[in-house]
Design an enzyme around this catalytic site. Structure first.
Site, PDB file in Angstrom:
ATOM      1  N   LYS A  79       0.850  -1.211   0.000  1.00  0.00           N
ATOM      2  CA  LYS A  79       0.000   0.000   0.000  1.00  0.00           C
ATOM      3  C   LYS A  79       0.878   1.250   0.000  1.00  0.00           C
ATOM      4  CE  LYS A  79      -3.799  -2.403   2.223  1.00  0.00           C
ATOM      5  NZ  LYS A  79      -4.475  -2.813   3.449  1.00  0.00           N
ATOM      6  N   GLN A  98      -4.743  -1.765   9.708  1.00  0.00           N
ATOM      7  CA  GLN A  98      -4.542  -3.043   9.027  1.00  0.00           C
ATOM      8  C   GLN A  98      -5.101  -4.180   9.887  1.00  0.00           C
ATOM      9  OE1 GLN A  98      -3.199  -3.416   5.851  1.00  0.00           O
ATOM     10  NE2 GLN A  98      -3.849  -5.541   6.079  1.00  0.00           N
ATOM     11  N   ASP A 119     -10.900   2.998   3.601  1.00  0.00           N
ATOM     12  CA  ASP A 119     -11.214   1.574   3.425  1.00  0.00           C
ATOM     13  C   ASP A 119     -12.678   1.376   3.046  1.00  0.00           C
ATOM     14  OD1 ASP A 119      -9.168  -0.230   3.655  1.00  0.00           O
ATOM     15  OD2 ASP A 119      -9.209  -0.284   5.846  1.00  0.00           O
TER      16      ASP A 119
END
Ligand code: NAP
Length: 292
Positions: free
Chosen positions: A52, A96, A119
């Site tokens: 990422k 995460q 997200d």
């Protein structure tokens, strides 16, 4: 012949577009800024966060991975998140997953507001998705990436029967909503689904998101309906190699798919691409908020 739905050409094309957008933002003194919170040392999470960061930097966005100790207390963890939320220069925050057991009950999305939830898991963003309003919300990254993939390879889901296996909040459920919005007929399956093989044999598109290596085999397919297969699963084999939820070789050898995503190199990079896209949307929106 089965078409291999690789992510690489899509990522290459979209990276250029995203780079142009960051250049435009920099003219307004805005650098898209992502903070990734990683708790502990889970090797897979380390790889995901590194990828990422890599793409964020490729498009000239700023990305910091904040590594926290596995045994951080709940209050310290929450305070760290609150500090990031308060920072107006931070446009996107993601935690995460998975989190260590003692933090699993922290409601992250009561802390990260919807406008920084790149997200797309905040209930407000998911609610907007259910309503079919995407313009002021973030679409979860994996479902968004799957739509980007199908669009790039010229597959329209309108009127198609899509069978999704796996009903998680990060993949199956939001994908079902997104596909429905695009006029697909969706069957959402899970571990209690009866006669899964009957359903997959009727599918135009099959999406597997279950986390079971090589689960989907030729026995799930018929010789008359040759579907597109999207494999979301990422599983580690004992030899450390990655594989999906689909028995790729079995399906390819028997020519039983019109098109199929490889693992790795299929859905995974598109999830990361979607994250970068959401980050840029968040940064662009921050300008309107400053101006209004
Ligand atoms: P999850 O939360 O564990 O959900 C798994 C789903 O699969 C559940 O709905 C479960 O049913 C269903 N399931 C499990 N075994 C099944 C079976 N034998 N038959 C039918 N359904 C079954 O998983 P997730 O977070 O969605 O992740 C799924 C996989 O995708 C994992 O391998 C993960 O690593 C991968 N993933 C990849 C990406 C990417 O970017 N490529 C992104 C996210 C996740 P129940 O609900 O009934 O338990």
């Amino acid at each position: 012949m089965t078409v291999l739905l690789k992510a690489a050409p899509i990522v290459e094309k979209h990276t250029k577009i995203l780079k142009q957008k960051t250049t435009s933002l920099s003219l307004k003194n805005v650098v898209p800024c992502l903070k990734i919170v990683l708790v502990g040392n889970d090797p897979a999470s380390k790889i995901y966060t590194r990828n990422k960061k890599r793409l964020s930097e490729k498009i000239n966005a700023s990305c910091e991975i904040i590594v926290l100790n596995e045994d951080i207390s709940e209050s310290d963890f929450v305070n760290k998140l609150r500090k990031l939320v308060e920072n107006v220069k931070v446009h996107g925050i993601l935690v995460q997953l998975p989190l260590p057991k003692h933090l699993k009950n922290v409601d992250i999305h009561k802390i990260i507001p919807p406008e920084k939830d790149v997200d797309g898991f905040h209930s407000q963003n998911l609610g907007r998705l259910m309503e079919g309003h995407f313009e002021d919300s973030f679409v979860p990254c994996t479902p968004k990436g799957i739509m980007t993939l199908l669009d790039f390879y010229g597959y329209n889901v309108m009127g198609e029967h899509v069978v999704i296996i796996g009903r998680s909040l990060i993949v199956g459920k939001p994908l079902a909503a997104l596909m429905t919005h695009h006029h697909a007929t969706v069957t959402l399956c899970h571990s209690r689904t009866q006669n899964l093989e009957y359903l997959t044999k009727e599918a135009d598109i099959i999406v597997t998101a279950i986390g079971r290596p090589k689960f989907l085999t030729r026995k799930h397919l018929s010789l008359t309906k040759i579907p597109i297969i999207i494999d979301v699963g990422i599983n580690s084999l004992p030899n450390k190699k990655l594989c999906g939820d689909v028995d790729f070789e079995d399906i390819i050898d028997w020519g039983m798919a019109t098109a199929i995503t490889p693992v790795p190199g299929g859905v995974g990079p598109l999830t990361i691409l979607s994250l970068a896209e959401n980050l840029l949307i968040a940064a662009e929106r921050s300008i309107y908020e400053m101006e209004s």
